[in-house]
Design a protein around this motif. Structure first.
Motif, PDB file in Angstrom:
ATOM      1  N   LEU A 248      47.059  93.045  33.626  1.00 44.88           N
ATOM      2  CA  LEU A 248      47.288  91.756  34.325  1.00 44.88           C
ATOM      3  C   LEU A 248      48.724  91.118  33.869  1.00 44.88           C
TER       4      LEU A 248
ATOM      5  N   LEU B 283      51.605  90.206  35.869  1.00 43.24           N
ATOM      6  CA  LEU B 283      52.195  89.013  36.197  1.00 43.24           C
ATOM      7  C   LEU B 283      53.565  88.673  35.752  1.00 43.24           C
TER       8      LEU B 283
ATOM      9  N   PHE C 152      45.101  82.966  32.936  1.00 42.49           N
ATOM     10  CA  PHE C 152      44.549  83.963  33.804  1.00 42.49           C
ATOM     11  C   PHE C 152      44.231  85.212  32.918  1.00 42.49           C
TER      12      PHE C 152
ATOM     13  N   ARG D 295      42.341  81.900  39.913  1.00 43.49           N
ATOM     14  CA  ARG D 295      42.341  83.255  38.927  1.00 43.49           C
ATOM     15  C   ARG D 295      42.189  84.344  39.933  1.00 43.49           C
TER      16      ARG D 295
ATOM     17  N   GLU E 269      45.404  86.784  41.028  1.00 48.51           N
ATOM     18  CA  GLU E 269      45.272  88.308  40.547  1.00 48.51           C
ATOM     19  C   GLU E 269      45.284  89.383  41.831  1.00 48.51           C
TER      20      GLU E 269
ATOM     21  N   ARG F 270      48.534  91.929  41.985  1.00 47.13           N
ATOM     22  CA  ARG F 270      48.369  93.264  42.212  1.00 47.13           C
ATOM     23  C   ARG F 270      48.576  93.933  43.633  1.00 47.13           C
TER      24      ARG F 270
END
Lengths: 117, 266
Positions: A21, A25, A56, B72, B76, B80
């Motif tokens: 991630l 990001l 995160f 969060r 995400e 994605r």
């Protein structure tokens, strides 16, 4: 553009799509072409991005802690939290001074609340 | 906002993921994007095509985004989804990704903005054709804070040998730490310099800090992106292996990425 590369043992993340991630990001938030949209969103503050990544990506953060309370308890981000931390430390020190001044029991006064944050 | 509460234009905003030359609708049809039930599709402007999707306007206001950025799971999901569409579109040919959250009030509004930037898009597509981005990270062991052997020297009043020994130990530890540190930085520089020689372009990204990675035992000293041709990819992988063997450091390679880091901006 997905060329199959045969070669030495490739690292686990190898492939057209990483699942990391943090990698995704930092690219979708901070890279790519920027053109003015009708809807202005300020995503380009690097410091904030870093903070968000910490929020995160850190494996120790629970999803719940990633809420607003996190901002209020991280001393790096909140002067209020810093003051809170100082106050706690002050209280701990006062307790120890009191214990020492009561000092006839040299060292036998087990210091209370020695546990770090 | 415009004042037509019932007009479709106020109900849906146009989200733009990427720009390419030719897009295969069949490829796009398989992608979910950011809003279930609304197709990811091409929007032509001049000689180019953007990959777009209608999304519920109310869910994509600046306020909604600020909230999303502190949620969060939601951030995400969006990151994605954006990345998946960009990557999917790239299967059709050279593609330049747009930053997350590029939104317009309507297709027409999006088209106007994109048209104004046609030359910039075309130039970037030309430059990136036939290239892919590869990410390389170098990790070294976190310097283990070796505990000085506590040789409980008898505290004698003459000589202060214990004190001196203690200082020596401290100095030794400090030197060891500095050495470890210097070596780590040197490995990072060496790996980067070697890979730059193979790449059409290269960029250093900010290394991920331990609190981002959650890793206790190793520290990231290099986080870089390299723009490679297909020929260069093999060389890059071989070089990564060579440096792994030579230094003992973890050299992690990820890719191929759509060249997010090389669209010519900050």
């Amino acid at each position: 553009m997905t060329d199959v590369v045969s070669g030495p043992a490739a690292p686990p993340a190898y492939g057209p799509a990483t699942t990391n991630l943090a990698d995704i990001l930092e690219r979708v938030l901070d890279k790519g072409i920027v053109i003015a949209g009708d809807i202005k969103i300020d995503l380009l503050d690097i410091e904030l991005l870093t903070i968000r990544l910490r929020l995160f990506v850190s494996s120790v953060e629970t999803a719940r802690k990633a809420g607003i309370d996190w901002w209020e308890t991280d001393p790096a981000l909140s002067s209020r939290a810093a003051r809170h931390e100082l106050r706690e430390e002050n209280e701990r020190l006062r307790e120890r001074v009191t214990a020492l001044e009561a000092g006839d029991a040299a060292g036998s006064a087990a210091p209370k609340s020695e546990a770090g944050a | 906002m415009t004042a037509h509460p019932d007009a479709p234009e106020t109900a849906a905003a146009t989200y733009v993921f990427a720009v390419g030359r030719r897009l295969d609708p069949a490829v796009l049809a398989g992608l979910t994007g950011l809003a279930a039930g609304s197709p990811v599709r091409g929007l032509t402007f001049g000689p180019l095509t953007a990959v777009v999707q209608h999304v519920p306007a109310a869910e994509f206001t600046p306020e909604a985004w600020q909230e999303r950025l502190s949620d969060r799971a939601e951030l995400e999901r969006c990151a994605r989804a954006h990345h998946e569409v960009v990557t999917g579109a790239a299967a059709c040919g050279p593609t330049v990704p747009l930053a997350l959250a590029t939104l317009y009030r309507s297709d027409d509004s999006a088209r106007r903005a994109l048209i104004a930037d046609t030359h910039r898009f075309a130039a970037t597509l030309d430059r990136l054709e036939g290239h892919a981005e590869w990410g390389v990270k170098v990790w070294v062991p976190a310097a283990a804070p070796e505990r000085p052997a506590t040789t409980a020297a008898p505290s004698r009043r003459d000589g202060g040998g214990a004190g001196r020994a203690y200082l020596e130990r401290k100095r030794g530890l400090h030197r060891a730490r500095e050495h470890h540190h210097d070596r780590a930085l040197r490995i990072a520089e060496d790996v980067d310099a070697a890979l730059r020689r193979l790449a059409a372009a290269a960029r250093r990204l900010r290394p991920h800090t331990p609190d981002m990675t959650g890793e206790k035992d190793r520290v990231q000293v290099l986080n870089a992106a390299y723009l490679m041709t297909a020929v260069g990819e093999k060389e890059l992988l071989d070089a990564a292996e060579t440096w792994r063997r030579r230094t003992g450091a973890d050299v992690e390679v990820s890719g191929p990425w759509v060249p997010y880091s090389f669209v010519g901006e900050g």
